[in-house]
Design a protein around this motif. Structure first.
Motif, PDB file in Angstrom:
ATOM      1  N   GLY A 254       0.823  -1.204   0.000  1.00 22.36           N
ATOM      2  CA  GLY A 254       0.000   0.000   0.000  1.00 22.36           C
ATOM      3  C   GLY A 254       0.848   1.240   0.000  1.00 22.36           C
ATOM      4  N   SER A 255       0.206   2.391   0.087  1.00 23.11           N
ATOM      5  CA  SER A 255       0.801   3.742   0.101  1.00 23.11           C
ATOM      6  C   SER A 255       1.030   4.292  -1.291  1.00 23.11           C
ATOM      7  N   ALA A 256       1.094   3.418  -2.285  1.00 28.76           N
ATOM      8  CA  ALA A 256       1.313   3.830  -3.677  1.00 28.76           C
ATOM      9  C   ALA A 256       0.800   2.697  -4.554  1.00 28.76           C
ATOM     10  N   PRO A 257       0.529   2.990  -5.834  1.00 29.54           N
ATOM     11  CA  PRO A 257      -0.014   1.930  -6.684  1.00 29.54           C
ATOM     12  C   PRO A 257       0.989   0.802  -6.921  1.00 29.54           C
ATOM     13  N   LEU A 258       0.519  -0.429  -6.756  1.00 22.46           N
ATOM     14  CA  LEU A 258       1.349  -1.601  -7.045  1.00 22.46           C
ATOM     15  C   LEU A 258       1.145  -1.940  -8.520  1.00 22.46           C
TER      16      LEU A 258
ATOM     17  N   LEU B 230      -1.612  -8.744  -1.246  1.00 21.19           N
ATOM     18  CA  LEU B 230      -2.894  -8.090  -0.929  1.00 21.19           C
ATOM     19  C   LEU B 230      -2.674  -6.581  -0.972  1.00 21.19           C
ATOM     20  N   GLU B 231      -3.324  -5.902  -1.927  1.00 22.19           N
ATOM     21  CA  GLU B 231      -3.182  -4.443  -2.002  1.00 22.19           C
ATOM     22  C   GLU B 231      -4.361  -3.776  -1.319  1.00 22.19           C
ATOM     23  N   ARG B 232      -4.033  -2.755  -0.533  1.00 24.66           N
ATOM     24  CA  ARG B 232      -5.067  -1.981   0.169  1.00 24.66           C
ATOM     25  C   ARG B 232      -4.809  -0.496  -0.029  1.00 24.66           C
ATOM     26  N   TYR B 233      -5.773   0.325   0.386  1.00 24.17           N
ATOM     27  CA  TYR B 233      -5.686   1.763   0.112  1.00 24.17           C
ATOM     28  C   TYR B 233      -6.092   2.546   1.359  1.00 24.17           C
ATOM     29  N   GLY B 234      -5.369   3.617   1.636  1.00 24.74           N
ATOM     30  CA  GLY B 234      -5.710   4.454   2.781  1.00 24.74           C
ATOM     31  C   GLY B 234      -5.069   5.816   2.663  1.00 24.74           C
ATOM     32  N   MET B 235      -5.215   6.599   3.699  1.00 27.80           N
ATOM     33  CA  MET B 235      -4.654   7.956   3.733  1.00 27.80           C
ATOM     34  C   MET B 235      -4.310   8.313   5.180  1.00 27.80           C
ATOM     35  N   SER B 236      -3.489   9.330   5.346  1.00 27.52           N
ATOM     36  CA  SER B 236      -3.186   9.793   6.703  1.00 27.52           C
ATOM     37  C   SER B 236      -4.465  10.268   7.389  1.00 27.52           C
ATOM     38  N   GLU B 237      -5.367  10.851   6.635  1.00 23.75           N
ATOM     39  CA  GLU B 237      -6.591  11.415   7.220  1.00 23.75           C
ATOM     40  C   GLU B 237      -7.611  10.351   7.600  1.00 23.75           C
TER      41      GLU B 237
ATOM     42  N   THR C 169      -6.481  -3.131  -8.579  1.00 21.69           N
ATOM     43  CA  THR C 169      -7.571  -2.616  -7.738  1.00 21.69           C
ATOM     44  C   THR C 169      -7.083  -2.566  -6.290  1.00 21.69           C
ATOM     45  N   VAL C 170      -7.822  -1.806  -5.481  1.00 15.68           N
ATOM     46  CA  VAL C 170      -7.491  -1.756  -4.051  1.00 15.68           C
ATOM     47  C   VAL C 170      -8.574  -2.444  -3.229  1.00 15.68           C
ATOM     48  N   GLY C 171      -9.420  -3.212  -3.929  1.00 15.45           N
ATOM     49  CA  GLY C 171     -10.400  -4.047  -3.229  1.00 15.45           C
ATOM     50  C   GLY C 171     -11.647  -3.304  -2.803  1.00 15.45           C
TER      51      GLY C 171
ATOM     52  N   GLY D 228      -9.413  13.320  -2.819  1.00 18.51           N
ATOM     53  CA  GLY D 228      -8.504  13.881  -3.823  1.00 18.51           C
ATOM     54  C   GLY D 228      -8.011  12.824  -4.800  1.00 18.51           C
ATOM     55  N   ASP D 229      -8.461  11.575  -4.601  1.00 23.57           N
ATOM     56  CA  ASP D 229      -8.094  10.509  -5.542  1.00 23.57           C
ATOM     57  C   ASP D 229      -9.212  10.316  -6.559  1.00 23.57           C
ATOM     58  N   ILE D 230      -8.829   9.901  -7.760  1.00 27.70           N
ATOM     59  CA  ILE D 230      -9.818   9.567  -8.789  1.00 27.70           C
ATOM     60  C   ILE D 230      -9.908   8.043  -8.857  1.00 27.70           C
TER      61      ILE D 230
ATOM     62  N   SER E 221      -6.897  13.997  -8.309  1.00 29.32           N
ATOM     63  CA  SER E 221      -7.257  15.370  -8.669  1.00 29.32           C
ATOM     64  C   SER E 221      -6.284  16.319  -7.990  1.00 29.32           C
ATOM     65  N   LYS E 222      -5.669  15.864  -6.898  1.00 29.95           N
ATOM     66  CA  LYS E 222      -4.650  16.668  -6.227  1.00 29.95           C
ATOM     67  C   LYS E 222      -3.338  16.514  -7.000  1.00 29.95           C
ATOM     68  N   ASP E 223      -2.553  17.584  -7.036  1.00 33.97           N
ATOM     69  CA  ASP E 223      -1.288  17.563  -7.762  1.00 33.97           C
ATOM     70  C   ASP E 223      -0.239  16.931  -6.855  1.00 33.97           C
TER      71      ASP E 223
ATOM     72  N   ILE F 133       2.704  13.765  -6.063  1.00 37.53           N
ATOM     73  CA  ILE F 133       3.629  12.745  -6.573  1.00 37.53           C
ATOM     74  C   ILE F 133       3.838  11.754  -5.427  1.00 37.53           C
ATOM     75  N   ILE F 134       3.803  10.458  -5.717  1.00 35.95           N
ATOM     76  CA  ILE F 134       4.139   9.486  -4.668  1.00 35.95           C
ATOM     77  C   ILE F 134       5.407   8.757  -5.093  1.00 35.95           C
ATOM     78  N   SER F 135       6.466   9.008  -4.339  1.00 39.33           N
ATOM     79  CA  SER F 135       7.771   8.450  -4.687  1.00 39.33           C
ATOM     80  C   SER F 135       8.206   7.469  -3.604  1.00 39.33           C
TER      81      SER F 135
ATOM     82  N   TYR G 271       6.395   7.799  -0.388  1.00 34.82           N
ATOM     83  CA  TYR G 271       6.346   9.114   0.266  1.00 34.82           C
ATOM     84  C   TYR G 271       5.640  10.109  -0.643  1.00 34.82           C
ATOM     85  N   ASN G 272       4.792  10.953  -0.033  1.00 41.15           N
ATOM     86  CA  ASN G 272       4.053  11.930  -0.820  1.00 41.15           C
ATOM     87  C   ASN G 272       4.832  13.223  -0.965  1.00 41.15           C
ATOM     88  N   VAL G 273       4.787  13.754  -2.159  1.00 41.15           N
ATOM     89  CA  VAL G 273       5.477  15.015  -2.442  1.00 41.15           C
ATOM     90  C   VAL G 273       4.492  15.934  -3.157  1.00 41.15           C
TER      91      VAL G 273
HETATM   92  P1  AMP Z   1      -0.732  10.058   2.598  1.00 38.86           P
HETATM   93  O1  AMP Z   1      -0.697  11.486   2.211  1.00 38.86           O
HETATM   94  O2  AMP Z   1       0.571   9.523   3.027  1.00 38.86           O
HETATM   95  O3  AMP Z   1      -1.812   9.900   3.536  1.00 38.86           O
HETATM   96  O4  AMP Z   1      -1.069   9.239   1.272  1.00 38.86           O
HETATM   97  C1  AMP Z   1      -2.374   8.954   0.877  1.00 38.86           C
HETATM   98  C2  AMP Z   1      -2.434   8.770  -0.597  1.00 38.86           C
HETATM   99  O5  AMP Z   1      -1.641   7.664  -0.989  1.00 38.86           O
HETATM  100  C3  AMP Z   1      -3.825   8.432  -1.077  1.00 38.86           C
HETATM  101  O6  AMP Z   1      -4.654   9.563  -1.189  1.00 38.86           O
HETATM  102  C4  AMP Z   1      -3.523   7.784  -2.422  1.00 38.86           C
HETATM  103  O7  AMP Z   1      -3.311   8.774  -3.410  1.00 38.86           O
HETATM  104  C5  AMP Z   1      -2.207   7.080  -2.139  1.00 38.86           C
HETATM  105  N1  AMP Z   1      -2.365   5.623  -1.919  1.00 38.86           N
HETATM  106  C6  AMP Z   1      -2.357   4.925  -0.778  1.00 38.86           C
HETATM  107  N2  AMP Z   1      -2.494   3.601  -1.009  1.00 38.86           N
HETATM  108  C7  AMP Z   1      -2.606   3.459  -2.349  1.00 38.86           C
HETATM  109  C8  AMP Z   1      -2.763   2.354  -3.241  1.00 38.86           C
HETATM  110  N3  AMP Z   1      -2.810   1.106  -2.806  1.00 38.86           N
HETATM  111  N4  AMP Z   1      -2.856   2.616  -4.559  1.00 38.86           N
HETATM  112  C9  AMP Z   1      -2.815   3.863  -5.034  1.00 38.86           C
HETATM  113  N5  AMP Z   1      -2.635   4.951  -4.263  1.00 38.86           N
HETATM  114  C10 AMP Z   1      -2.530   4.751  -2.931  1.00 38.86           C
END
Ligand code: AMP
Ligand code: MCA
Length: 514
Positions: A277-281, A298-305, A325-327, A384-386, A405-407, A409-411, A414-416
């Motif tokens: 997680g944290s970025a697209p696999l 297993l890919e999952r999706y989340g945010m700090s918020e 997919t993130v399920g 902010g995700d599509i 939709s937010k500008d 970068i995930i490197s 880590y978000n930039v």
């Molecule tokens: P953060 O700012 O560290 O909370 O990062 C959250 C952002 O990471 C989300 O809004 C997504 O854009 C991205 N993210 C987290 N998990 C995934 C994932 N499995 N696939 C694609 N993007 C993800």
């Protein structure tokens, strides 16, 4: 019922408190050690007589003691504010000024600048902690009473503030309550089938959601052992993996471990779960991994918020793990995809991802306006995700993240936010304007790159510019390449067309470096 997150986690600790909770290459810690060390630290924090809810800002190397400092902060009824160790002085200054922590804990190596900075921002206590558990924090805590009575907290009381960068270049502190974090920990515990005999390979940093609230909470609540490593070191991973049952990582970790031919199915015979997680696999990484190890990641999706929002299924009976997919929404979490007017879209249509649930934060620290903007009038949080629900051959309740939709970068996980870097580059000598973009990178998924336009008649020194950025910004934000062009592409409204730049420079790291 007690809502303090520590008490919730503690309810999962094993009966035998002398069993091993955390193992590092150097030493082991029992559950009794976790209780006693976090108890001593909590007693120290409480002895400062600072109001409940005061912030404890922490920028230290990963160590078991750093985890215990987090637990101690919860136990003392204070608010944990973790900071990436890569942040430079200027970046840390912003967080300390904004959050006004009462206590700051830093590495001994940064004490010379962090101490005065923390005092300047109003901190009454500044302590140090190093990667081996040494420093003034442990010195001061060692004579405290380990039998600390965890402070009672309400469900809505704040447990942590996590700063996430913002589109304007100004970071926002996401306020997470005890209930936000404990509800998510319990949901993941059940959904991912955590067991007390699990052994987690913990290789993630603990200043973000993934390593702290997903990985460490999971093991603590299950009463499961953690193999605690500073980062993914391939030799160490090869050594420990045969004993482990669970690993969590960002896609870069999976890309790197697959490069190692000794990473085999046999080595992973005890593993039951690899989570990304944290970025697209990438679908390619998913497929290569499954072919080699015989197990789908297993890919999952989340945010700090929001902590975790969706997950591919754990149990085969619940459905397939579908790459790309993130399920599905986790139990208790609602996810919808809407148009620009916040109206839900049919499956298969791309739109804005919005979410609701007990895990969703209450707002941004001291930013009521921003908080209002990011929630709909009926309480959905705008991620902010599509995303797309379903799609061809995909069940209609599976979410795919297809853009942002937010500008952003995930490197390497880590978000930039480009704006933060553009603001600094635009101040550099000889630079008229700049555009910072993310382009594909074989190791980090996306890498940061900057395109600049020089002031008329000036030839900026791009190497010097990069060196100067390194001094001001965390290393993962520093553009790995800077190019100069005559003019930025703009649309008729005058807006820089970053899509065109991304296309032009798409092969910068994938082709030219091979
Ligand atoms: P953060 O700012 O560290 O909370 O990062 C959250 C952002 O990471 C989300 O809004 C997504 O854009 C991205 N993210 C987290 N998990 C995934 C994932 N499995 N696939 C694609 N993007 C993800
Ligand atoms: C290091 N470098 C990077 C990154 N990390 N550059 C771009 N992006 C990065 N992520 C730089 C270093 O400064 C160095 O540059 C060069 O790359 C090589 O460093 P290396 O030793 O290879 O780096 P590393 O220490 O191995 O780190 C790579 C890493 C690390 C392990 C992938 O970035 C990492 O731990 N990422 C995980 C982040 C994470 O936990 N994210 C979760 C956020 P130079 O030599 O020029 O200095 S929580 C979240 O997103 C949400 C809520 C969620 O869903 O989980």
């Amino acid at each position: 019922m007690e809502h303090n997150l520590y008490s919730v986690l503690e309810s999962g600790f094993p009966q035998d408190r002398n069993s091993i909770a955390i193992e590092t290459p150097a030493r082991s810690y029992t559950w009794a050690d976790i209780d006693a060390i976090s108890g001593r630290m909590a007693a120290l924090l409480s002895s400062y007589n600072i109001p409940l809810g005061s912030r404890v800002a922490v920028q230290v190397e990963k160590s078991p003691e750093a985890l215990m400092l987090y637990l101690a902060t919860l136990r003392a009824g204070l608010v944990y504010l973790p900071l990436n160790t890569a942040y430079r002085e200027g970046e840390v200054r912003y967080f300390l000024q904004d959050a006004e922590p009462a206590v700051v804990v830093c590495s001994p190596s940064s004490e010379s600048w962090c101490e005065p900075l923390a005092r300047d921002c109003g901190a009454s206590h500044v302590l140090t902690l190093d990667a081996n558990g040494g420093g003034s924090l442990m010195e001061a805590a060692k004579n405290q009473n380990p039998a600390f009575q965890t402070v009672s907290r309400n469900a809505d009381d704040l447990a942590a503030i996590l700063y996430t960068s913002g589109t304007t270049g100004r970071s926002k502190g996401a306020m997470l309550s005890h209930a936000n974090l404990s509800s998510n920990a319990k949901t993941l515990h059940d959904y991912w089938g955590w067991r007390s005999d699990d052994i987690l390979l913990h290789i993630l940093p603990i200043f973000h959601v993934h390593g702290l609230f997903v990985a460490a909470h999971g093991a603590l609540l299950a009463g499961a052992r953690m193999i605690w490593l500073p980062k993914l070191d391939i030799e160490q991973a090869l050594q420990y993996l045969p004993r482990c049952t669970v690993m969590m990582g960002v896609p870069t970790h999976y890309v790197r471990i697959l490069e190692e031919p000794r990473f085999t199915k046999e080595l992973c015979s005890n593993m039951r779960l690899f989570i990304s997680g944290s970025a697209p696999l990438l679908v390619d990484t998913f497929r290569e991994f499954e072919a080699r190890i015989g197990m789908p990641i297993l890919e999952r999706y989340g945010m700090s918020e929001t902590v975790m929002l969706t997950s591919n299924p754990y149990e085969p009976a619940q459905g397939k793990r579908i790459p790309g997919t993130v399920g599905r929404a986790l139990p208790g979490v609602s996810v919808r995809v809407v148009d620009d007017q916040d109206q839900p879209l049919e499956p298969g249509q791309p739109g804005h991802v919005q979410v609701k649930g007990p895990n969703v934060f209450s707002g941004y620290w001291r930013m009521p306006e921003k908080t209002r903007e990011e929630f709909t009038s009926d309480g959905w949080f705008r991620t902010g995700d599509i995303g797309i629900m379903g799609g061809e051959g995909i069940p209609s309740d599976y979410l795919s993240i297809v853009g942002r939709s937010k500008d952003l970068i995930i490197s390497g996980g880590y978000n930039v936010y480009p704006k933060e870097i553009e603001l600094i580059i635009d101040e550099a000598p000889g630079v008229q304007e700049s555009a910072v973009i993310g382009v594909p990178h074989p190791d980090f998924g996306e890498a940061v790159m900057a395109v600049i336009v020089a002031r008329p008649g000036v030839a900026p020194d791009l190497d010097a510019l990069q060196a100067s950025l390194k001094k001001q910004l965390a290393n993962f934000k520093v553009p790995k390449k800077i190019v100069q062009i005559d003019e930025l592409p703009r649309n008729t409204m005058g807006k820089v067309q970053k899509n065109m730049l991304r296309q032009t420079y798409a092969d910068t790291f994938t082709v030219s470096q091979q």
